[in-house]
Design a protein around this motif. Sequence first.
Motif, PDB file in Angstrom:
ATOM      1  N   TYR A   1       1.338  -0.927  -0.205  1.00  0.00           N
ATOM      2  CA  TYR A   1       0.417   0.052   0.016  1.00  0.00           C
ATOM      3  C   TYR A   1       0.981   1.365   0.074  1.00  0.00           C
ATOM      4  O   TYR A   1       0.338   2.357  -0.475  1.00  0.00           O
TER       5      TYR A   1
ATOM      6  N   GLY B   1       3.208  15.944   2.652  1.00  0.00           N
ATOM      7  CA  GLY B   1       4.329  15.388   3.907  1.00  0.00           C
ATOM      8  C   GLY B   1       3.811  13.474   4.388  1.00  0.00           C
ATOM      9  O   GLY B   1       3.940  13.030   4.171  1.00  0.00           O
TER      10      GLY B   1
ATOM     11  N   PHE C   1       2.148  12.241   1.942  1.00  0.00           N
ATOM     12  CA  PHE C   1       2.146  11.184   1.346  1.00  0.00           C
ATOM     13  C   PHE C   1       3.722  10.907   0.711  1.00  0.00           C
ATOM     14  O   PHE C   1       3.812   9.960  -0.650  1.00  0.00           O
TER      15      PHE C   1
ATOM     16  N   MET D   1       9.161   3.336   7.271  1.00  0.00           N
ATOM     17  CA  MET D   1       8.829   4.161   7.475  1.00  0.00           C
ATOM     18  C   MET D   1       8.171   5.297   7.264  1.00  0.00           C
ATOM     19  O   MET D   1       9.411   6.094   6.376  1.00  0.00           O
ATOM     20  N   ASN D   2       7.421   6.694   7.044  1.00  0.00           N
ATOM     21  CA  ASN D   2       7.161   7.265   6.684  1.00  0.00           C
ATOM     22  C   ASN D   2       7.736   8.556   7.052  1.00  0.00           C
ATOM     23  O   ASN D   2       6.590   9.169   8.069  1.00  0.00           O
TER      24      ASN D   2
ATOM     25  N   TYR E   1       8.232  11.568   6.805  1.00  0.00           N
ATOM     26  CA  TYR E   1       7.716  13.189   6.452  1.00  0.00           C
ATOM     27  C   TYR E   1       6.377  13.030   6.859  1.00  0.00           C
ATOM     28  O   TYR E   1       5.889  14.531   7.256  1.00  0.00           O
ATOM     29  N   ALA E   2       5.726  11.963   6.651  1.00  0.00           N
ATOM     30  CA  ALA E   2       4.279  12.086   7.748  1.00  0.00           C
ATOM     31  C   ALA E   2       4.189  11.975   9.139  1.00  0.00           C
ATOM     32  O   ALA E   2       3.448  12.861   9.486  1.00  0.00           O
TER      33      ALA E   2
ATOM     34  N   LYS F   1       6.216  14.032  11.042  1.00  0.00           N
ATOM     35  CA  LYS F   1       7.118  15.247  11.207  1.00  0.00           C
ATOM     36  C   LYS F   1       5.633  16.366  10.806  1.00  0.00           C
ATOM     37  O   LYS F   1       5.201  17.598  11.671  1.00  0.00           O
TER      38      LYS F   1
ATOM     39  N   ALA G   1      -3.353   7.729   2.121  1.00  0.00           N
ATOM     40  CA  ALA G   1      -1.843   8.490   2.661  1.00  0.00           C
ATOM     41  C   ALA G   1      -1.055   7.118   2.858  1.00  0.00           C
ATOM     42  O   ALA G   1      -1.306   6.126   3.400  1.00  0.00           O
ATOM     43  N   PRO G   2       0.304   7.073   2.461  1.00  0.00           N
ATOM     44  CA  PRO G   2       0.915   6.079   2.788  1.00  0.00           C
ATOM     45  C   PRO G   2       1.132   6.011   4.258  1.00  0.00           C
ATOM     46  O   PRO G   2       3.176   5.911   4.226  1.00  0.00           O
ATOM     47  N   VAL G   3       0.716   5.498   4.611  1.00  0.00           N
ATOM     48  CA  VAL G   3       0.949   5.580   6.245  1.00  0.00           C
ATOM     49  C   VAL G   3       0.240   4.301   6.666  1.00  0.00           C
ATOM     50  O   VAL G   3      -0.634   3.658   6.890  1.00  0.00           O
ATOM     51  N   SER G   4       0.872   3.605   8.430  1.00  0.00           N
ATOM     52  CA  SER G   4       0.837   2.866   8.945  1.00  0.00           C
ATOM     53  C   SER G   4      -0.161   3.205  10.202  1.00  0.00           C
ATOM     54  O   SER G   4       0.580   4.361  10.609  1.00  0.00           O
TER      55      SER G   4
ATOM     56  N   GLU H   1       2.942   5.756  12.133  1.00  0.00           N
ATOM     57  CA  GLU H   1       3.132   7.235  11.328  1.00  0.00           C
ATOM     58  C   GLU H   1       2.067   7.561  12.339  1.00  0.00           C
ATOM     59  O   GLU H   1       2.474   9.063  13.373  1.00  0.00           O
TER      60      GLU H   1
END
Lengths: 308, 253
Positions: A73, A104, A106, B1-2, B4-5, B7, B95-98, B101
């Motif tokens: 994903y 941020g 994304f 791990m994202n 930027y998200a 932050k 969004a590409p977050v788990s 984040e």
Amino acid sequence: MQPIIRVSNLSKTYAGGFQALKNVDLEIHKGEIFGLLGPNGAGKTTLINIVCGIVTITSGTVTVAGYDIVADYRETRSRIGLVPQELPTETFETPFNVCRLSRGLFGKPEDPEYIEKVLRSLSLWDRKDEKIMLLSGGMKRRVLISKALAHEPDILFLDEPTAGVDVELRQDMWNVVQSLRESGVTVILTTHYIEEAEQLADRVGVINNGEIILVQEKTRLMQELGKKELVLQLSESLASVPAQLAEYKLELNDSGMELTYHYDTKQERTGITALLAALHDAGIKFNDLSTSQTSLEEIFVGLVNKGT
Amino acid sequence: MNFYAIKAIYRTEMARMMRTIVQSIVAPVLSTTLYFVIFGAAIGSQIKEIDGVAYGAFIVPGLIMLAIMTESISNSSFAIYFPKFTGTIFELLSAPVSFVEVVLGYVGAAASKSIVIGLIILGTASFFIDLEIAHPVIMLLFLVLISVSFSLFGFILGIWADGWEKLTIVPVLVIMPLTFLGGTFYSISMLPPAWQTVSLFNPVVYLISGFRWAFYENADVAIGLSLGMVLGFLFLCLFAVHWIFKTGYKLRS
């Protein structure tokens, strides 16, 4: 060519038991504008929300750029921008700040210049520091588009982008979509304004009751299903169509002042010359004539009605 | 791990706090200070010491705890409930977050806010009351752990709530009574034995007791047990948030 989005045998049944999608197969090509048409409740938004990760899959698979939307994903979602149908906006935030947040979220490093470029392209730069609640409806929609573009997506979903938008803004948005396509972004547009798909789309898919009824290039669809008609404004009213014109299957309107002739553009002979000669022979005079082609809307209504 | 998200969420949430500084910082600090003035300085002088600690000083840890628990819950529950209410949550879900984040961003920001509030209240209290902190490191550890775990709890509450009423029911009807009855203003040992046993079923007793131990080295329950309760609550909340994001409970249809 590998499709950028591949939907295979996708079904969705909501918790209440409503089946929104039934074994949907669909491929979206890279760089195209795909128009997904369908009446309200047909499954357009469900399909989009599944690809974006907002709604879960009941069965089937979806890949984006070769990655599975569930297992990979992060890969798929970072490539997608979504402009939803409603206007959910961060009431107390400013356009600039929400774009920075979206970028941020994304997974992209900060880039104020890029956000400036996006906001300028949507005529929002002058209002970038105003609270979103103070902006007009059209501007809020543009804020949503700039949020969706803030992370430089390869694929943009526009779910009913021009619902409730005035004519001028609609034209602006169409221009934005065209320029996105030129920059290589794949655009998937859902709409029930057929005019929009007719203007923009390269290919059109029609969905009804959770099933894809048809997917075709727009121009071919219109050629194949499109009929033209010739309307003649008569000088004097007719009580009925004279018998010698029966073979042309003319329709006379109620006032008796208008004759309509249907013909097929694909046929070698349209029959127009013969019809005009026959009218002359019958002594029928006319003041004006016009031709028109069946719009995508009429084709669409025909298809949907046939399916139900 | 994202990263930027994390932050981006953290910064947006902290900016929200700065925008509403009166509501998010001044209000809780002022109301807690009023407790110090009334119960500590005014009435407190008439009340005898508890376990060798002046009454004004005795109530400080419990009042800080009350403030950071209610603030943690209201901050993080609002932070996630508001996007759900307005619909902007679609972006977080696409969004590409788990959950990692999301939790680090939202819960991190809410907990940071609470820690700042806790420290300001502590500083303010020292103007009115003679304070001593026997174990500053453990005091800070409790402050951080309780801020984080109650922010997590608030986050779960914000996801669960489907109306404004539900959002306020838990802080007002559960947390506040448990805190008032959890030994903020008294020592459990002052109660009749039966009520002492009942009080031990109140989890907040363990939190306040442990926090107070860090100040004055006297506690209603052993410090190890207090720490264990905090960590247990923290892991329970983490597990719940993980489950919520895994199943999409109340988030994804």
